[in-house]
Design a protein around this motif. Structure first.
Motif, mmCIF file in Angstrom:
data_model
loop_
_atom_site.group_PDB
_atom_site.id
_atom_site.type_symbol
_atom_site.label_atom_id
_atom_site.label_comp_id
_atom_site.label_asym_id
_atom_site.label_seq_id
_atom_site.Cartn_x
_atom_site.Cartn_y
_atom_site.Cartn_z
ATOM 1 N N PHE A 33 0.837 -1.194 0.000
ATOM 2 C CA PHE A 33 0.000 0.000 0.000
ATOM 3 C C PHE A 33 0.875 1.249 0.000
ATOM 4 C CE2 PHE A 33 -2.284 3.349 2.338
ATOM 5 C CZ PHE A 33 -3.381 3.500 1.506
ATOM 6 N N PHE A 34 1.912 1.260 0.821
ATOM 7 C CA PHE A 34 2.837 2.384 0.889
ATOM 8 C C PHE A 34 3.439 2.667 -0.482
ATOM 9 C CE2 PHE A 34 7.280 3.726 1.232
ATOM 10 C CZ PHE A 34 7.119 4.952 1.857
ATOM 11 N N LEU A 35 3.998 1.640 -1.097
ATOM 12 C CA LEU A 35 4.631 1.819 -2.408
ATOM 13 C C LEU A 35 3.629 2.265 -3.471
ATOM 14 C CD1 LEU A 35 7.036 -1.249 -2.398
ATOM 15 C CD2 LEU A 35 7.639 1.164 -2.106
ATOM 16 N N GLN A 36 2.432 1.701 -3.422
ATOM 17 C CA GLN A 36 1.382 2.078 -4.374
ATOM 18 C C GLN A 36 1.021 3.556 -4.213
ATOM 19 O OE1 GLN A 36 -2.201 -0.276 -4.019
ATOM 20 N NE2 GLN A 36 -3.417 1.267 -5.039
ATOM 21 N N LEU A 43 2.808 9.993 -9.812
ATOM 22 C CA LEU A 43 2.108 10.063 -11.091
ATOM 23 C C LEU A 43 1.186 11.282 -11.152
ATOM 24 C CD1 LEU A 43 1.480 8.698 -13.821
ATOM 25 C CD2 LEU A 43 -0.279 7.385 -12.634
ATOM 26 N N CYS A 44 0.426 11.495 -10.091
ATOM 27 C CA CYS A 44 -0.482 12.645 -10.049
ATOM 28 C C CYS A 44 0.292 13.956 -10.119
ATOM 29 C CB CYS A 44 -1.336 12.613 -8.788
ATOM 30 S SG CYS A 44 -2.578 11.304 -8.794
ATOM 31 N N LEU A 45 1.392 14.036 -9.396
ATOM 32 C CA LEU A 45 2.196 15.257 -9.428
ATOM 33 C C LEU A 45 2.763 15.498 -10.823
ATOM 34 C CD1 LEU A 45 4.100 15.032 -6.022
ATOM 35 C CD2 LEU A 45 2.163 16.511 -6.609
ATOM 36 N N ALA A 46 3.198 14.434 -11.487
ATOM 37 C CA ALA A 46 3.727 14.569 -12.845
ATOM 38 C C ALA A 46 2.652 15.074 -13.810
ATOM 39 C CB ALA A 46 4.277 13.226 -13.331
ATOM 40 N N ARG A 47 1.402 14.739 -13.537
ATOM 41 C CA ARG A 47 0.283 15.195 -14.374
ATOM 42 C C ARG A 47 -0.179 16.606 -14.003
ATOM 43 N NH1 ARG A 47 -3.707 9.975 -14.027
ATOM 44 N NH2 ARG A 47 -2.496 8.567 -15.336
ATOM 45 N N GLY A 48 0.394 17.141 -12.919
ATOM 46 C CA GLY A 48 -0.023 18.454 -12.462
ATOM 47 C C GLY A 48 -1.212 18.426 -11.523
ATOM 48 N N GLU A 49 -1.624 17.246 -11.114
ATOM 49 C CA GLU A 49 -2.751 17.084 -10.189
ATOM 50 C C GLU A 49 -2.217 17.106 -8.760
ATOM 51 O OE1 GLU A 49 -4.292 13.318 -11.425
ATOM 52 O OE2 GLU A 49 -5.082 14.115 -13.311
ATOM 53 N N HIS A 50 -1.846 18.304 -8.302
ATOM 54 C CA HIS A 50 -1.184 18.434 -7.009
ATOM 55 C C HIS A 50 -2.054 17.978 -5.842
ATOM 56 C CE1 HIS A 50 1.653 21.593 -8.916
ATOM 57 N NE2 HIS A 50 2.006 20.368 -9.213
ATOM 58 N N GLY A 51 -3.326 18.292 -5.864
ATOM 59 C CA GLY A 51 -4.218 17.891 -4.775
ATOM 60 C C GLY A 51 -4.275 16.386 -4.608
ATOM 61 N N MET A 52 -4.474 15.683 -5.708
ATOM 62 C CA MET A 52 -4.520 14.215 -5.644
ATOM 63 C C MET A 52 -3.153 13.641 -5.287
ATOM 64 S SD MET A 52 -7.496 13.009 -5.888
ATOM 65 C CE MET A 52 -7.058 11.290 -6.051
ATOM 66 N N GLY A 53 -2.095 14.249 -5.793
ATOM 67 C CA GLY A 53 -0.751 13.788 -5.470
ATOM 68 C C GLY A 53 -0.478 13.884 -3.978
ATOM 69 N N VAL A 54 -0.854 15.012 -3.391
ATOM 70 C CA VAL A 54 -0.665 15.207 -1.952
ATOM 71 C C VAL A 54 -1.511 14.205 -1.172
ATOM 72 C CG1 VAL A 54 -1.136 16.816 -0.051
ATOM 73 C CG2 VAL A 54 0.064 17.606 -2.098
ATOM 74 N N ASN A 59 -1.274 9.554 2.374
ATOM 75 C CA ASN A 59 -1.623 8.171 2.717
ATOM 76 C C ASN A 59 -0.360 7.348 2.964
ATOM 77 O OD1 ASN A 59 -4.339 8.705 2.437
ATOM 78 N ND2 ASN A 59 -4.464 7.916 0.361
ATOM 79 N N ALA A 60 0.645 7.548 2.120
ATOM 80 C CA ALA A 60 1.911 6.832 2.303
ATOM 81 C C ALA A 60 2.554 7.233 3.623
ATOM 82 C CB ALA A 60 2.852 7.128 1.139
ATOM 83 N N LEU A 61 2.487 8.496 3.951
ATOM 84 C CA LEU A 61 3.068 8.997 5.198
ATOM 85 C C LEU A 61 2.383 8.368 6.411
ATOM 86 C CD1 LEU A 61 5.120 11.046 6.332
ATOM 87 C CD2 LEU A 61 3.282 12.722 6.306
ATOM 88 N N LEU A 62 1.071 8.169 6.325
ATOM 89 C CA LEU A 62 0.313 7.607 7.446
ATOM 90 C C LEU A 62 0.706 6.178 7.780
ATOM 91 C CD1 LEU A 62 -3.258 8.988 6.745
ATOM 92 C CD2 LEU A 62 -1.780 9.550 8.667
ATOM 93 N N TYR A 88 0.188 21.249 5.355
ATOM 94 C CA TYR A 88 -1.118 21.759 5.751
ATOM 95 C C TYR A 88 -2.101 20.612 5.996
ATOM 96 C CZ TYR A 88 -5.606 24.134 5.501
ATOM 97 O OH TYR A 88 -6.867 24.588 5.780
ATOM 98 N N LYS A 89 -1.971 19.560 5.215
ATOM 99 C CA LYS A 89 -2.913 18.443 5.276
ATOM 100 C C LYS A 89 -2.690 17.542 6.499
ATOM 101 C CE LYS A 89 -5.225 15.407 2.153
ATOM 102 N NZ LYS A 89 -6.530 15.912 2.494
#
Length: 112
Positions: A33-36, A43-54, A59-62, A88-89
């Motif tokens: 799950f962490f790696l995923q 992937l989201c950050l590369a697409r410019g989807e910063h909100g989803m990337g964060v 989730n990985a941090l948790l 912030y999150k």
């Protein structure tokens, strides 16, 4: 003395529950799950989807066993604005986890 006896009786149960938490199969699933989540975040950050990337990186941090080290890595590898979004999150997620834990305890104590 009876309190001590009760504590001793309860110890094997607590130890068994702790062993279940660290079941190797569950640990492997957490690692997957962490790696995923890290991959999805990148992937989201590369697409410019910063909100989803964060969202994914949080989730990985948790589930990370070494969150301080991961935060340091994020600080050095993420764009500053994305890292700020992540910072912030974190308190918001902690508040949500506390609320969820309280609700679970409340439902357990008062099932109806």
């Amino acid at each position: 003395m009876p309190v001590f006896a009760e504590r001793r009786v309860g110890q094997p149960k607590a130890q068994a529950e702790a062993r279940q938490l660290w079941d190797p199969a569950k640990k492997e699933k957490l690692q997957e799950f962490f790696l995923q989540e890290v991959q999805m975040g990148k992937l989201c950050l590369a697409r410019g989807e910063h909100g989803m990337g964060v969202e994914h990186l949080t989730n990985a941090l948790l589930v990370c066993g070494q969150p301080k080290e991961l935060l340091t890595l994020y600080k050095h590898t993420l764009p500053p604005e994305v890292f700020q979004m992540l910072l912030y999150k974190i308190p918001l997620i902690c508040q949500q986890l506390e609320a969820d834990m309280y609700e679970q305890k409340y439902l357990k104590d008062y099932p109806d």
